[in-house]
Design a protein around this motif. Structure first.
Motif, PDB file in Angstrom:
ATOM      1  N   GLU A 174      -8.097   9.726  -4.533  1.00 22.06           N
ATOM      2  CA  GLU A 174      -8.685   8.433  -4.868  1.00 22.06           C
ATOM      3  C   GLU A 174      -8.326   8.057  -6.305  1.00 22.06           C
ATOM      4  N   ALA A 175      -8.390   9.044  -7.201  1.00 20.50           N
ATOM      5  CA  ALA A 175      -8.070   8.777  -8.610  1.00 20.50           C
ATOM      6  C   ALA A 175      -6.603   8.361  -8.761  1.00 20.50           C
ATOM      7  N   GLY A 176      -5.733   9.063  -8.010  1.00 16.55           N
ATOM      8  CA  GLY A 176      -4.310   8.740  -8.065  1.00 16.55           C
ATOM      9  C   GLY A 176      -4.038   7.340  -7.541  1.00 16.55           C
ATOM     10  N   LEU A 177      -4.730   6.980  -6.442  1.00 15.48           N
ATOM     11  CA  LEU A 177      -4.539   5.649  -5.870  1.00 15.48           C
ATOM     12  C   LEU A 177      -5.039   4.559  -6.813  1.00 15.48           C
ATOM     13  N   ILE A 178      -6.162   4.834  -7.479  1.00 13.59           N
ATOM     14  CA  ILE A 178      -6.712   3.858  -8.428  1.00 13.59           C
ATOM     15  C   ILE A 178      -5.721   3.610  -9.565  1.00 13.59           C
ATOM     16  N   HIS A 179      -5.187   4.719 -10.092  1.00 12.81           N
ATOM     17  CA  HIS A 179      -4.225   4.603 -11.199  1.00 12.81           C
ATOM     18  C   HIS A 179      -2.962   3.866 -10.748  1.00 12.81           C
ATOM     19  N   ALA A 180      -2.444   4.212  -9.561  1.00  8.98           N
ATOM     20  CA  ALA A 180      -1.226   3.567  -9.051  1.00  8.98           C
ATOM     21  C   ALA A 180      -1.466   2.087  -8.772  1.00  8.98           C
ATOM     22  N   THR A 181      -2.642   1.771  -8.254  1.00 16.50           N
ATOM     23  CA  THR A 181      -2.970   0.365  -7.984  1.00 16.50           C
ATOM     24  C   THR A 181      -3.027  -0.430  -9.285  1.00 16.50           C
ATOM     25  N   GLU A 182      -3.612   0.191 -10.312  1.00 16.89           N
ATOM     26  CA  GLU A 182      -3.672  -0.463 -11.623  1.00 16.89           C
ATOM     27  C   GLU A 182      -2.257  -0.700 -12.175  1.00 16.89           C
ATOM     28  N   MET A 183      -1.370   0.284 -11.966  1.00 20.32           N
ATOM     29  CA  MET A 183       0.013   0.126 -12.420  1.00 20.32           C
ATOM     30  C   MET A 183       0.680  -1.056 -11.716  1.00 20.32           C
ATOM     31  N   LYS A 184       0.456  -1.143 -10.416  1.00 25.14           N
ATOM     32  CA  LYS A 184       1.050  -2.216  -9.625  1.00 25.14           C
ATOM     33  C   LYS A 184       0.493  -3.586 -10.051  1.00 25.14           C
ATOM     34  N   ASP A 185      -0.814  -3.627 -10.238  1.00 23.72           N
ATOM     35  CA  ASP A 185      -1.446  -4.889 -10.664  1.00 23.72           C
ATOM     36  C   ASP A 185      -0.958  -5.298 -12.048  1.00 23.72           C
ATOM     37  N   MET A 186      -0.859  -4.310 -12.946  1.00 24.96           N
ATOM     38  CA  MET A 186      -0.395  -4.597 -14.299  1.00 24.96           C
ATOM     39  C   MET A 186       1.056  -5.089 -14.280  1.00 24.96           C
ATOM     40  N   GLN A 229       0.823  -1.198   0.000  1.00 27.05           N
ATOM     41  CA  GLN A 229       0.000   0.000   0.000  1.00 27.05           C
ATOM     42  C   GLN A 229       0.863   1.257   0.000  1.00 27.05           C
ATOM     43  N   GLN A 230       1.931   1.224   0.804  1.00 27.76           N
ATOM     44  CA  GLN A 230       2.838   2.385   0.841  1.00 27.76           C
ATOM     45  C   GLN A 230       3.524   2.570  -0.500  1.00 27.76           C
ATOM     46  N   SER A 231       3.816   1.466  -1.162  1.00 26.66           N
ATOM     47  CA  SER A 231       4.435   1.546  -2.487  1.00 26.66           C
ATOM     48  C   SER A 231       3.485   2.196  -3.481  1.00 26.66           C
ATOM     49  N   ILE A 232       2.204   1.834  -3.386  1.00 28.59           N
ATOM     50  CA  ILE A 232       1.190   2.439  -4.266  1.00 28.59           C
ATOM     51  C   ILE A 232       1.108   3.944  -4.015  1.00 28.59           C
ATOM     52  N   GLU A 233       1.184   4.341  -2.755  1.00 24.68           N
ATOM     53  CA  GLU A 233       1.138   5.771  -2.433  1.00 24.68           C
ATOM     54  C   GLU A 233       2.369   6.497  -2.964  1.00 24.68           C
ATOM     55  N   GLU A 234       3.540   5.827  -2.930  1.00 29.99           N
ATOM     56  CA  GLU A 234       4.753   6.426  -3.484  1.00 29.99           C
ATOM     57  C   GLU A 234       4.635   6.560  -4.999  1.00 29.99           C
ATOM     58  N   LEU A 235       3.954   5.612  -5.645  1.00 30.18           N
ATOM     59  CA  LEU A 235       3.729   5.718  -7.094  1.00 30.18           C
ATOM     60  C   LEU A 235       2.907   6.953  -7.419  1.00 30.18           C
ATOM     61  N   VAL A 236       1.938   7.261  -6.556  1.00 28.78           N
ATOM     62  CA  VAL A 236       1.120   8.469  -6.754  1.00 28.78           C
ATOM     63  C   VAL A 236       2.026   9.694  -6.757  1.00 28.78           C
ATOM     64  N   ARG A 237       2.952   9.742  -5.776  1.00 31.80           N
ATOM     65  CA  ARG A 237       3.866  10.895  -5.698  1.00 31.80           C
ATOM     66  C   ARG A 237       4.746  10.985  -6.941  1.00 31.80           C
ATOM     67  N   ILE A 238       5.287   9.828  -7.373  1.00 35.73           N
ATOM     68  CA  ILE A 238       6.170   9.822  -8.540  1.00 35.73           C
ATOM     69  C   ILE A 238       5.413  10.276  -9.788  1.00 35.73           C
TER      70      ILE A 238
END
Length: 562
Positions: A541-553, A524-533
């Motif tokens: 919420e939109a940023g977290l959704i996008h970052a989560t999709e990146m992680k899943d992909m 989860q913290q990694s996903i939040e760091e992706l939002v920052r990057i």
């Protein structure tokens, strides 16, 4: 594989202790957070120069410690440096930097910097931010090809190096013969003069010391005879009032009373001893003075001999031994000059023979390089396609130099075309910074399969790329990490999302100090760091959704890759 990094008192780092695992490890953080410090600490452990300015303010030393787990193959290689494994093939490398000095240790044993560098070259490979620029120098292309060819050319290269060393020594020796006949005649004449001058002196070992002592004695003979004569007269038995005359009278007086008291007999004995000593001394003085017949001619001879010896000392050495040694050297030089023609022909023949040997060896080496180059071309081209070079051609051009060197006679240059329809051109002329970075990554990924180094570190190799290309680079890093531990310092979310382990480097400050720290992130913290990057102004919420999709992909991509 790198198991642990421990850093203390290094610039902004107060103390960091972090464990690493297998796979792709990505380190991210804000610009200026201290990502380069982490890499810098590893470079210090590698044996690179460490400035005292890197010691954290308020402390008197910096410490970097790396702990590795090594393979059996690597453990065997380390034995040649007298490095033996602890339990479970663990090796600990420590370097402590203090004012004016550094101490390096491996498994607790102090080692020099050369050994440290040799050992670390077997454990870790670092690709820094600007290392891809080394591709701009064609001399590095040969090194890359040879690293790829590795075992197939190793024996040949060693043999060429050995024979080339002999060859250069012979060339240097031949140059020593490079004097004209006039100069040669003058050299012979002068050397013969020096040898004859020393020979005619007929020197004997330690003669200089003996002659100097004799000359000193003769130079002062008048003063010696005069003084000893005065002493002789003072001790004389023949001169009234002399010490001998007085002792003689005393002996007569003691003899007249010797029977009157037993104690007197002791006095008599001691007086006899004094009398004998005085008589013996006067006799020796008389004999010495009698032999001091001052002969001006003999003095002149001794003086001339001393002048000859001192003259030779000024020219050829500080002692008889040195003068005679100089004579031997000149005689050897004369023999060399007189035999120069024959010896020069012998050296020329040896050079010619070695040239033939070297040419054959270099030809074999060139053939092996060309064979390896064909294989490397295919692999690099495929790796470049994987890194989003859509239409790319890659060739390795091998041409012959005019002269042979210790690496053979091959000149190697990488040729590339990144646009359809264009012919290949020298890489140094057509590749941009971002392309160079990807080309180096392609090469590194190939070489990684050819060596036994477990840990690879990439420092911002993703510079100058984005979008689909960044995703391709991330995939390539993930592929490498299947067989190697890959540590990557990155600023791209595509690479960070691909991480098996994600670490955040962060800088904090208060009124008194600034500190850099490193922390392993949860998913989860990694996903939040992706939002920052990704450039979000905050966690939305939109940023977290996008970052989560990146992680899943990224997870799906890794799953499909392997």
């Amino acid at each position: 594989m790198l198991l642990n990094l421990h850093v203390k008192n290094l610039a902004l780092i107060e103390e960091v202790d972090v464990d690493f695992e297998k796979g792709l490890i990505v380190l991210t953080g804000e610009t200026g957070a201290g990502k380069s410090l982490i890499l810098g600490s590893v470079n210090i452990a590698l044996g690179n120069k460490a400035s005292k300015d890197m010691i954290r303010k308020g402390t008197d030393y910096s410490l970097v410690e790396l702990t590795f787990s090594v393979s059996e193959t690597c453990a065997k290689q380390l034995k040649k440096y007298d490095i033996y494994m602890e339990e479970d093939n663990i090796i600990t490398v420590t370097r402590k930097i203090s004012e004016g000095r550094s101490i390096s240790k491996i498994n607790g044993e102090t080692v020099n910097i050369k050994t440290l560098k040799n050992v670390m070259s077997l454990l870790i490979d670092i690709h820094g931010q600007h290392d891809h620029q080394s591709l701009l120098y064609t001399k590095n292309h040969l090194d890359i090809l040879d690293k790829f060819a590795k075992d197939s050319i190793l024996e040949l290269k060693e043999k060429i190096k050995e024979e080339y060393s002999k060859y250069t020594k012979l060339i240097k020796k031949l140059e020593e013969f490079n004097i004209d006949e006039g100069q040669k005649a003058r050299e012979i004449e002068f050397a013969e003069y020096e040898v004859n001058e020393i020979e005619s002196a007929n020197l004997k070992p330690e003669e200089d010391v003996q002659v100097e002592e004799e000359f000193k004695k003769l130079s002062n003979s008048k003063e010696i005879v005069s003084a000893l004569s005065e002493i002789y007269n003072a001790l004389s038995y023949e001169t009234a009032g002399g010490l001998g005359d007085i002792i003689n009278k005393a002996v007569m007086d003691i003899n007249s009373i010797k029977g009157m008291d037993e104690k007197i007999s002791q006095f008599q004995t001691e007086l006899y001893d004094i009398d004998n000593l005085c008589r013996e001394l006067t006799s020796q003085i008389y004999d010495y003075n009698s032999g001091m017949d001052f002969n001006p001619e003999y003095v002149r001879e001794v003086e001339e001999r001393l002048d000859v010896i001192n003259h030779l000392k000024l020219k050829y050495g500080n002692s008889i031994e040195e003068i005679l040694r100089y004579k031997e050297e000149k005689e050897e030089y004369l023999e060399k000059l007189n035999n120069m023609t024959d010896e020069m022909e012998s050296v020329k023949n040896q050079i010619s023979e070695l040239e033939g040997t070297l040419n054959n060896l270099c030809t074999k080496l060139s053939e092996q390089r060309k064979k390896a180059a064909k294989e490397l071309e295919v692999l690099v081209k495929q790796a470049l396609v994987d890194l989003n070079f859509i239409a790319v051609e890659f060739e390795i051009q091998i041409t012959r130099k005019e002269s042979i060197g210790e690496n053979g006679f091959d000149n190697v240059e990488f040729m590339i075309s990144t646009n359809p329809g264009e012919s290949v051109k020298p890489l140094v002329k057509v590749a941009s910074g971002g392309e160079l970075s990807r080309i180096m990554l392609a090469i590194k990924s190939i070489l990684a399969t050819e060596d036994d180094i477990d840990t690879l570190i990439f420092d911002e190799i993703d510079t100058g790329i984005s979008g689909q290309t960044a995703m391709k680079v991330a995939e390539k890093m993930a592929k490498i990490s299947r067989n190697h531990q890959v540590i990557c310092i990155s600023h791209l979310s595509q690479i960070a999302a691909m991480a098996d382990s994600h670490y955040l480097i962060k800088k904090t400050a208060d009124e008194n100090s600034t500190t850099t720290s490193i922390k392993k992130l949860t998913r989860q913290q990694s996903i939040e760091e992706l939002v920052r990057i990704n450039g979000g102004s905050g966690i939305t919420e939109a940023g977290l959704i996008h970052a989560t999709e990146m992680k899943d992909m990224a997870d799906r991509t890794k799953s499909n890759l392997f």
